[in-house]
Design a protein around this motif. Structure first.
Motif, PDB file in Angstrom:
ATOM      1  N   LYS A  35       0.816  -1.207   0.000  1.00 44.61           N
ATOM      2  CA  LYS A  35       0.000   0.000   0.000  1.00 44.61           C
ATOM      3  C   LYS A  35       0.849   1.257   0.000  1.00 44.61           C
ATOM      4  N   VAL A  87       4.885   1.716   4.514  1.00 43.05           N
ATOM      5  CA  VAL A  87       3.860   2.323   3.663  1.00 43.05           C
ATOM      6  C   VAL A  87       4.292   3.750   3.328  1.00 43.05           C
ATOM      7  N   ALA A  92       0.431  -0.185  10.982  1.00 47.38           N
ATOM      8  CA  ALA A  92       1.241   0.072   9.788  1.00 47.38           C
ATOM      9  C   ALA A  92       2.549   0.754  10.174  1.00 47.38           C
ATOM     10  N   CYS A 120       8.254  -1.526   0.485  1.00 48.97           N
ATOM     11  CA  CYS A 120       6.817  -1.355   0.248  1.00 48.97           C
ATOM     12  C   CYS A 120       6.227  -2.659  -0.295  1.00 48.97           C
TER      13      CYS A 120
END
Ligand code: GDP
Length: 410
Positions: A130, A255, A157, A249
């Motif tokens: 993402k 992210v 995240a 990533c």
């Protein structure tokens, strides 16, 4: 491998967001900027594009097309529609099955809202890489850093800002690009305004230096060669930083995050660059898996035009009274006019027409190759979730709800 050059320059991704975060506005800007590259030099360029956007919206094609193809920096981007509403969880899962990456749009005021949480975790489950766009930096109460904290706390995240906002609310000027260490400024807020690069202004010098330091630290953490340069306080080439970010990533280790305001036409182009720079190509994701219906054996197929055909129907729509089946080709080549074997239904089907759907036009293709996402007409018996192959090399791709790929980038 056949088609490697083309595959390297393909990105299949979706845009996900909590309702109202700005997914529609963002996607429209993307279609505008990508469509614009073909129109440079035309008179009244802006108006023409605005017109088709208004028209397409009226007919509902831009928004409801299950996949839209556009071009950016010599790459083909296929934007796969993901439903914005939490009620369509199954549909979200289906679309996650056919895309290789996601842009998550967050509101800089609302932050990480429940629906973004749901979709985010679904994307995690499918191991989809993402990038994040923190939108609405122009709104009162916009707080870029607070959203980063929420991304850590609520989504688990590891967000890494690659641009940070210069100003906020009414004073939102543009962004600081932490890789080039320049300010990107959109001098007006007209649709289609391009940015100019400027030296980082004095008022942002400290924030930019801190954010750059955090970026270098994060990248050094994941890349030994960069760590050595970093510890030696040596210059780290931008291309090495980008390569390390791409790897991290795609490997779901971090992210990349971008700031902007889609409505005010600021900050969107760097996200498009990031799709090319950081999201995986069909070659970066693992081969698709399925079973041979004859003997039940597991089979993996590489993204390769020359491999046996395997394709998945992921959405069926009525299009001007005709059935249009959206298909992702994983391996091999799907040819217009040819027969394909619908493995689930056990019948041969005729591929009458293959269409590449653009925002403002549809293009007829003779064939759809590995990694491509197209609309197909003529498949009378095909429904969502069916695998298309050839009768002599059938494969049944993993059912949509159990597919859990592992992504690795060399
Ligand atoms: P979606 O539901 O996620 O597709 O969101 P929309 O794109 O429809 O946007 C929801 C509302 O937020 C609309 O009124 C947009 O005009 C507005 N909006 C979208 N982006 C921005 C932005 O960057 N700044 C501000 N102030 N409003 C925005």
């Amino acid at each position: 491998m056949a088609g490697e050059g083309r595959l390297r320059k393909t990105r299949n991704f979706g845009v996900v967001a909590h309702i109202d975060a700005g997914k529609t506005t963002f996607t429209e800007r993307v279609l505008y900027y990508t469509g614009r590259t073909h129109k440079i030099g035309e008179v009244h360029e802006g108006t023409a594009v605005m017109d088709w956007m208004a028209e397409e919206q009226e007919r509902g094609i831009t928004i409801t097309s299950a996949a839209t193809t556009c071009e950016w920096q010599g790459h083909t981007l296929n934007i796969i529609d993901t439903p914005g509403h939490v009620d369509f969880t199954i549909e979200v899962e289906r679309s996650l099955r056919v895309l290789d990456g996601v842009i998550a749009v967050f509101c800089a005021v609302g932050g990480v809202e429940p629906q973004s949480e749901t979709v985010w975790h679904q994307a995690d489950r499918y191991r989809v890489p993402k990038i994040a766009f923190i939108n609405k930096m122009d709104r009162i109460g916009a707080d870029f850093k607070a959203v980063l904290v929420q991304m850590k706390e609520r989504l688990g995240a590891n967000p890494l800002p690659l641009t940070i906002p210069w100003g906020a609310e009414d004073n939102f000027r543009g962004v600081i690009d932490l890789i080039s260490m320049e300010a990107l400024v959109w001098e007006d807020e007209e649709l289609g305004a391009t940015y100019v690069r400027q030296p980082i202004p004095e008022e942002m010098a400290e924030d930019a230096a801190q954010a750059r330091e955090a970026l270098l630290e994060a990248v050094a953490e994941i890349d030994d060669a960069i760590m050595e340069l970093y510890l030696g306080e040596e210059e780290i080439p931008s291309k090495d930083i980008k390569a390390a970010i791409r790897k991290a990533c795609c490997g779901l280790k971090l992210v990349p995050v971008f700031a902007g305001s889609a409505l005010r036409n600021k900050g969107v182009q760097p996200v498009l660059d990031a799709v090319v720079d950081y999201l995986p190509s069909p070659l970066d994701v693992p081969p698709v898996e399925g079973t041979d219906p004859g003997n039940g054996e597991l089979e993996r197929r590489q993204a390769d035009d020359g491999a046996p055909l395997s394709a998945l129907a992921f959405k069926v729509q009525m299009d001007q009274g005709r059935k249009l089946v959206y298909v992702r080709v994983y391996s091999g080549t799907l040819k217009a006019g040819a027969e394909v074997y619908n493995v689930a239904k056990g019948v041969n089907e005729k591929v009458a027409r293959i269409l590449r759907m653009h925002a403002n036009k549809r293009e007829r293709l003779d064939a759809a190759k590995a990694g491509e996402i197209v609309g197909v007409m003529g498949l009378k018996n095909t429904s969502t979730g069916d695998t298309l192959a050839t009768k002599d090399r059938p494969i049944m791709l993993e059912p949509i709800d159990t597919y859990e790929p592992v992504i690795s980038v060399a």
